[in-house]
Structures are given as structure tokens and as C-alpha cells.
Write a protein that holds these residues in place. Structure first.
Motif, PDB file in Angstrom:
ATOM      1  N   VAL A  14       5.640   3.316 -24.883  1.00  0.00           N
ATOM      2  CA  VAL A  14       5.992   2.854 -26.229  1.00  0.00           C
ATOM      3  C   VAL A  14       5.108   1.681 -26.654  1.00  0.00           C
ATOM      4  O   VAL A  14       4.671   1.603 -27.802  1.00  0.00           O
ATOM      5  N   SER A  15       4.813   0.770 -25.734  1.00  0.00           N
ATOM      6  CA  SER A  15       4.002  -0.397 -26.074  1.00  0.00           C
ATOM      7  C   SER A  15       2.503  -0.132 -25.990  1.00  0.00           C
ATOM      8  O   SER A  15       1.699  -1.002 -26.322  1.00  0.00           O
ATOM      9  N   GLY A  16       2.105   1.056 -25.506  1.00  0.00           N
ATOM     10  CA  GLY A  16       0.696   1.401 -25.431  1.00  0.00           C
ATOM     11  C   GLY A  16      -0.036   0.758 -24.264  1.00  0.00           C
ATOM     12  O   GLY A  16      -1.253   0.638 -24.283  1.00  0.00           O
ATOM     13  N   ARG A  17       0.679   0.343 -23.257  1.00  0.00           N
ATOM     14  CA  ARG A  17       0.077  -0.288 -22.085  1.00  0.00           C
ATOM     15  C   ARG A  17      -0.075   0.734 -20.960  1.00  0.00           C
ATOM     16  O   ARG A  17       0.574   1.764 -20.947  1.00  0.00           O
ATOM     17  N   GLU A  18      -0.933   0.383 -20.008  1.00  0.00           N
ATOM     18  CA  GLU A  18      -1.059   1.208 -18.816  1.00  0.00           C
ATOM     19  C   GLU A  18       0.084   0.866 -17.876  1.00  0.00           C
ATOM     20  O   GLU A  18       0.428  -0.302 -17.684  1.00  0.00           O
ATOM     21  N   ARG A  19       0.683   1.891 -17.271  1.00  0.00           N
ATOM     22  CA  ARG A  19       1.828   1.672 -16.379  1.00  0.00           C
ATOM     23  C   ARG A  19       1.378   0.994 -15.094  1.00  0.00           C
ATOM     24  O   ARG A  19       0.394   1.390 -14.477  1.00  0.00           O
ATOM     25  N   VAL A  20       2.127  -0.018 -14.692  1.00  0.00           N
ATOM     26  CA  VAL A  20       1.887  -0.714 -13.437  1.00  0.00           C
ATOM     27  C   VAL A  20       2.723  -0.027 -12.368  1.00  0.00           C
ATOM     28  O   VAL A  20       3.934   0.123 -12.525  1.00  0.00           O
ATOM     29  N   LEU A  21       2.103   0.391 -11.280  1.00  0.00           N
ATOM     30  CA  LEU A  21       2.810   1.101 -10.215  1.00  0.00           C
ATOM     31  C   LEU A  21       3.455   0.083  -9.273  1.00  0.00           C
ATOM     32  O   LEU A  21       3.039  -0.095  -8.126  1.00  0.00           O
ATOM     33  N   PHE A  22       4.469  -0.576  -9.771  1.00  0.00           N
ATOM     34  CA  PHE A  22       5.132  -1.659  -9.045  1.00  0.00           C
ATOM     35  C   PHE A  22       5.812  -1.161  -7.771  1.00  0.00           C
ATOM     36  O   PHE A  22       5.747  -1.808  -6.735  1.00  0.00           O
ATOM     37  N   GLU A  23       6.466  -0.001  -7.843  1.00  0.00           N
ATOM     38  CA  GLU A  23       7.173   0.523  -6.675  1.00  0.00           C
ATOM     39  C   GLU A  23       6.215   0.818  -5.532  1.00  0.00           C
ATOM     40  O   GLU A  23       6.526   0.586  -4.370  1.00  0.00           O
ATOM     41  N   ARG A  24       5.040   1.315  -5.852  1.00  0.00           N
ATOM     42  CA  ARG A  24       4.038   1.593  -4.812  1.00  0.00           C
ATOM     43  C   ARG A  24       3.475   0.304  -4.239  1.00  0.00           C
ATOM     44  O   ARG A  24       3.179   0.232  -3.047  1.00  0.00           O
ATOM     45  N   SER A  25       3.329  -0.700  -5.065  1.00  0.00           N
ATOM     46  CA  SER A  25       2.843  -1.996  -4.573  1.00  0.00           C
ATOM     47  C   SER A  25       3.857  -2.640  -3.636  1.00  0.00           C
ATOM     48  O   SER A  25       3.478  -3.239  -2.624  1.00  0.00           O
ATOM     49  N   VAL A  26       5.137  -2.514  -3.961  1.00  0.00           N
ATOM     50  CA  VAL A  26       6.190  -3.058  -3.093  1.00  0.00           C
ATOM     51  C   VAL A  26       6.174  -2.330  -1.754  1.00  0.00           C
ATOM     52  O   VAL A  26       6.242  -2.954  -0.694  1.00  0.00           O
ATOM     53  N   PHE A  27       6.059  -1.014  -1.787  1.00  0.00           N
ATOM     54  CA  PHE A  27       6.027  -0.236  -0.553  1.00  0.00           C
ATOM     55  C   PHE A  27       4.810  -0.611   0.297  1.00  0.00           C
ATOM     56  O   PHE A  27       4.915  -0.779   1.511  1.00  0.00           O
ATOM     57  N   ALA A  28       3.663  -0.754  -0.340  1.00  0.00           N
ATOM     58  CA  ALA A  28       2.443  -1.107   0.386  1.00  0.00           C
ATOM     59  C   ALA A  28       2.550  -2.490   1.006  1.00  0.00           C
ATOM     60  O   ALA A  28       2.071  -2.724   2.117  1.00  0.00           O
ATOM     61  N   ALA A  29       3.200  -3.425   0.310  1.00  0.00           N
ATOM     62  CA  ALA A  29       3.365  -4.776   0.854  1.00  0.00           C
ATOM     63  C   ALA A  29       4.344  -4.788   2.025  1.00  0.00           C
ATOM     64  O   ALA A  29       4.182  -5.566   2.964  1.00  0.00           O
ATOM     65  N   GLN A  30       5.359  -3.940   1.978  1.00  0.00           N
ATOM     66  CA  GLN A  30       6.351  -3.913   3.043  1.00  0.00           C
ATOM     67  C   GLN A  30       5.878  -3.137   4.260  1.00  0.00           C
ATOM     68  O   GLN A  30       6.032  -3.584   5.386  1.00  0.00           O
ATOM     69  N   TRP A  31       5.350  -1.938   4.054  1.00  0.00           N
ATOM     70  CA  TRP A  31       5.098  -1.019   5.156  1.00  0.00           C
ATOM     71  C   TRP A  31       3.637  -0.605   5.291  1.00  0.00           C
ATOM     72  O   TRP A  31       3.280   0.054   6.253  1.00  0.00           O
ATOM     73  N   GLY A  32       2.820  -0.895   4.326  1.00  0.00           N
ATOM     74  CA  GLY A  32       1.464  -0.350   4.302  1.00  0.00           C
ATOM     75  C   GLY A  32       1.510   1.016   3.637  1.00  0.00           C
ATOM     76  O   GLY A  32       2.455   1.760   3.826  1.00  0.00           O
ATOM     77  N   GLN A  33       0.532   1.322   2.845  1.00  0.00           N
ATOM     78  CA  GLN A  33       0.558   2.581   2.100  1.00  0.00           C
ATOM     79  C   GLN A  33       0.202   3.755   3.008  1.00  0.00           C
ATOM     80  O   GLN A  33      -0.559   3.604   3.959  1.00  0.00           O
ATOM     81  N   ASN A  34       0.765   4.925   2.716  1.00  0.00           N
ATOM     82  CA  ASN A  34       0.460   6.122   3.501  1.00  0.00           C
ATOM     83  C   ASN A  34      -0.850   6.743   3.011  1.00  0.00           C
ATOM     84  O   ASN A  34      -1.445   6.279   2.042  1.00  0.00           O
ATOM     85  N   GLU A  35      -1.297   7.789   3.661  1.00  0.00           N
ATOM     86  CA  GLU A  35      -2.598   8.384   3.347  1.00  0.00           C
ATOM     87  C   GLU A  35      -2.667   8.966   1.938  1.00  0.00           C
ATOM     88  O   GLU A  35      -3.711   8.930   1.300  1.00  0.00           O
ATOM     89  N   THR A  36      -1.566   9.518   1.477  1.00  0.00           N
ATOM     90  CA  THR A  36      -1.580  10.128   0.140  1.00  0.00           C
ATOM     91  C   THR A  36      -1.373   9.111  -0.972  1.00  0.00           C
ATOM     92  O   THR A  36      -1.599   9.420  -2.131  1.00  0.00           O
ATOM     93  N   GLY A  37      -0.920   7.916  -0.636  1.00  0.00           N
ATOM     94  CA  GLY A  37      -0.697   6.884  -1.656  1.00  0.00           C
ATOM     95  C   GLY A  37       0.526   7.106  -2.498  1.00  0.00           C
ATOM     96  O   GLY A  37       0.623   6.575  -3.603  1.00  0.00           O
ATOM     97  N   THR A  38       1.464   7.913  -2.001  1.00  0.00           N
ATOM     98  CA  THR A  38       2.653   8.232  -2.794  1.00  0.00           C
ATOM     99  C   THR A  38       3.895   7.479  -2.353  1.00  0.00           C
ATOM    100  O   THR A  38       4.956   7.660  -2.944  1.00  0.00           O
ATOM    101  N   GLY A  39       3.784   6.647  -1.325  1.00  0.00           N
ATOM    102  CA  GLY A  39       4.955   5.899  -0.875  1.00  0.00           C
ATOM    103  C   GLY A  39       5.388   4.897  -1.926  1.00  0.00           C
ATOM    104  O   GLY A  39       4.572   4.212  -2.536  1.00  0.00           O
ATOM    105  N   SER A  40       6.681   4.831  -2.183  1.00  0.00           N
ATOM    106  CA  SER A  40       7.183   3.869  -3.160  1.00  0.00           C
ATOM    107  C   SER A  40       8.548   3.366  -2.714  1.00  0.00           C
ATOM    108  O   SER A  40       9.286   4.060  -2.032  1.00  0.00           O
ATOM    109  N   ALA A  41       8.864   2.144  -3.094  1.00  0.00           N
ATOM    110  CA  ALA A  41      10.136   1.529  -2.725  1.00  0.00           C
ATOM    111  C   ALA A  41      10.734   0.866  -3.962  1.00  0.00           C
ATOM    112  O   ALA A  41      10.040   0.175  -4.708  1.00  0.00           O
ATOM    113  N   ASN A  42      11.998   1.107  -4.174  1.00  0.00           N
ATOM    114  CA  ASN A  42      12.688   0.473  -5.295  1.00  0.00           C
ATOM    115  C   ASN A  42      13.113  -0.936  -4.907  1.00  0.00           C
ATOM    116  O   ASN A  42      13.204  -1.279  -3.739  1.00  0.00           O
ATOM    117  N   SER A  43      13.410  -1.728  -5.923  1.00  0.00           N
ATOM    118  CA  SER A  43      13.893  -3.083  -5.679  1.00  0.00           C
ATOM    119  C   SER A  43      15.035  -3.370  -6.639  1.00  0.00           C
ATOM    120  O   SER A  43      15.221  -2.673  -7.625  1.00  0.00           O
TER     121      SER A  43
END
Length: 131
Positions: free
Chosen positions: A11-40
Motif C-alpha cells: 500500500v505504501s509502495g515500499r519494498e518488503r523487509v524480510l524481518f522474519e528471515r532476519s530474526v531466524f538468521a540471527a537466532q539459528w543461522g540461515q538454511n541453504e534455501t534461505g527460507t527459514g523464518s521465525a515469528n516474534s
């Protein structure tokens, strides 16, 4: 400014920030496919998107929604408060409202009043009911 939500980013015309994937990568390290995500919890989403003002506004919105659940005369609607609380504990408020259908549910609860027999029938003063 809401870029972690697909709806608000679109709606605002911005690019989506993949926050859930960043949280997962910070907690566990990202997997090979880059699809790991964690809610907060919703507080984190509110702070990342809108700062301290967002935390206050989101908390006031959640308090108002819980008050709506408590004040409702519809027992089916009242019973959904625990699902709402569980969802905002495991995910953000924006996703809970729009992706899980709570916006539609809240809209119906405010503007549509059902006249079920159990809701309109006066209560009886009966000590023992063997029927």
C-alpha cells in the motif's frame, strides 16, 4: 513504517523487509534455501516498524480489542480472545489482524448484532434445573 508487512509495504509502495528471515538468521543461522523464518511477539514488530510510538499504539489497540471481546454478549465471539492472545504472542499484530481474519471478525462483531434466542431470552431465577 510498516515495511515488514506485505500489505502495508504494498500500500505504501515500499519494498518488503524480510524481518522474519532476519530474526531466524540471527537466532539459528540461515538454511541453504534461505527460507527459514521465525515469528516474534507483537512488541518487536511494532518497535521495528514504528518505534516506541508504535509499541504504545499497538498496545492500546490490543487493549481495545480485548475489551471488545470482554464486553460482547456473544459467547462464540468471547471465546476467541484466547486465540487472539496466542496469535499476538507468536506473531505480529498486523499479520494477526489481516492474515488470520480478525479484522473481518471485529468488523462483524461491531456492526452486526445477532438475535439468538440465548442472547435475547431473560435469565430465570432457578436454583435447580432438572430438565
Amino acid at each position: 513504517m510498516g515495511a515488514t508487512s506485505t500489505l502495508l509495504a504494498h500500500v505504501s509502495g515500499r519494498e518488503r523487509v524480510l524481518f522474519e528471515r532476519s530474526v531466524f538468521a540471527a537466532q539459528w543461522g540461515q538454511n541453504e534455501t534461505g527460507t527459514g523464518s521465525a515469528n516474534s511477539v507483537y512488541i518487536t514488530e511494532a518497535y521495528v516498524n514504528f518505534g516506541y510510538a508504535g509499541v504504545v499504539i499497538f498496545s492500546l489497540m490490543i487493549g481495545s480489542i480485548l475489551r471488545l471481546f470482554a464486553k460482547s454478549r456473544d459467547p462464540a465471539f468471547q471465546s476467541l480472545w484466547i486465540l487472539f492472545c496466542l496469535n499476538i504472542y507468536f506473531a505480529g499484530l498486523i499479520g494477526t489482524l489481516f492474515s488470520n481474519g480478525f479484522v473481518l471478525l471485529l468488523f462483524f462483531s461491531v456492526f452486526i448484532k445477532l438475535r439468538a434466542a440465548a442472547l435475547t431470552r431473560p435469565k430465570q431465577n432457578v436454583i435447580f434445573n432438572y430438565a
